[in-house]
Design a protein around this motif. Structure first.
Motif, PDB file in Angstrom:
ATOM      1  N   UNK A 152       0.772  -1.243   0.000  1.00 39.02           N
ATOM      2  CA  UNK A 152       0.000   0.000   0.000  1.00 39.02           C
ATOM      3  C   UNK A 152       0.797   1.283   0.000  1.00 39.02           C
ATOM      4  N   UNK A 153       2.123   1.214   0.071  1.00 37.10           N
ATOM      5  CA  UNK A 153       2.948   2.418   0.134  1.00 37.10           C
ATOM      6  C   UNK A 153       3.258   3.024  -1.237  1.00 37.10           C
ATOM      7  N   UNK A 154       3.040   2.257  -2.303  1.00 37.14           N
ATOM      8  CA  UNK A 154       3.463   2.698  -3.635  1.00 37.14           C
ATOM      9  C   UNK A 154       2.293   3.254  -4.448  1.00 37.14           C
ATOM     10  N   UNK A 155       2.506   4.433  -5.020  1.00 35.42           N
ATOM     11  CA  UNK A 155       1.512   5.015  -5.920  1.00 35.42           C
ATOM     12  C   UNK A 155       1.493   4.216  -7.226  1.00 35.42           C
ATOM     13  N   UNK A 156       0.386   4.287  -7.977  1.00 32.26           N
ATOM     14  CA  UNK A 156       0.380   3.626  -9.287  1.00 32.26           C
ATOM     15  C   UNK A 156       1.545   4.139 -10.139  1.00 32.26           C
TER      16      UNK A 156
END
Length: 196
Positions: A152-156
């Protein structure tokens, strides 16, 4: 590469500086402490890395996972990253990051003196566009961190810069990380990935 020192009396001395090579703080030198395992990214490597990152830095939210001297994070700030979060376990190194943040008058960054694995094990508080992973070598941290980031820490389409020992050829990364760039210099391997 700074050599680890056994004498703890030497671990908190200032041992030189890092130089910001481009952007609004170009040419500024920031003090670096002499701490065990601290390997500030060299100017030569940093120049290559930020040539790779040129399309991605401006306006990005960055996470510097093992910040150390902050060489990568402060360079990103100078090149107009929107915000940088520095994570650093060593208490004196974290204090130096805070001091350097104040030296630059940088209000768009924050420093956490924390264990990166523990920090990333908590529910994601935000998503990051640009992530620097440059951990202490030979501790198996790259796989652990990459798996935690995937929760959940990474943006698309996030961009991940990874620096590890050249012999680490068996590192398993998440399936949706696509290799964009790859270079080996001496005993160090550098990669740039993008989320598919």
């Amino acid at each position: 590469m700074s050599k680890a020192r056994k004498n703890s009396a030497n671990t908190n001395k200032s041992s030189g500086n890092i130089r910001i090579i481009a952007g609004k703080h170009r040419g500024r030198k920031l003090p670096v402490i002499d701490a065990e395992g601290l390997r500030p990214t060299t100017d030569r490597v940093k120049e290559t890395v930020f040539n790779w990152l040129m399309p991605y830095v401006q306006g990005s939210h960055c996470l510097d996972c093992f910040a150390g001297a902050g060489s990568l994070g402060f360079e990103a700030l100078s090149r107009h990253a929107e915000h940088v979060t520095f994570l650093e376990l060593n208490k004196q190194a974290a204090k130096q990051l805070i001091a350097n943040k104040q030296l630059l008058g940088a209000t768009n960054c924050e420093v956490f003196q924390t264990n990166t694995l523990e920090f990333l094990s908590t529910p994601a508080s935000k998503q990051y566009d640009l992530i620097f992973i440059d951990p202490p070598f030979r501790q198996g941290l790259v796989e652990k961190v990459s798996n935690l980031l995937a929760s959940g820490w990474l943006a698309p389409q996030a961009i991940v810069y990874l620096e590890q020992e050249a012999e680490a050829t068996s590192t398993v990364l998440p399936d949706n990380w696509q290799l964009l760039k790859n270079k080996t210099m001496g005993q160090v391997s550098y990669q740039l990935y993008q989320l598919k």
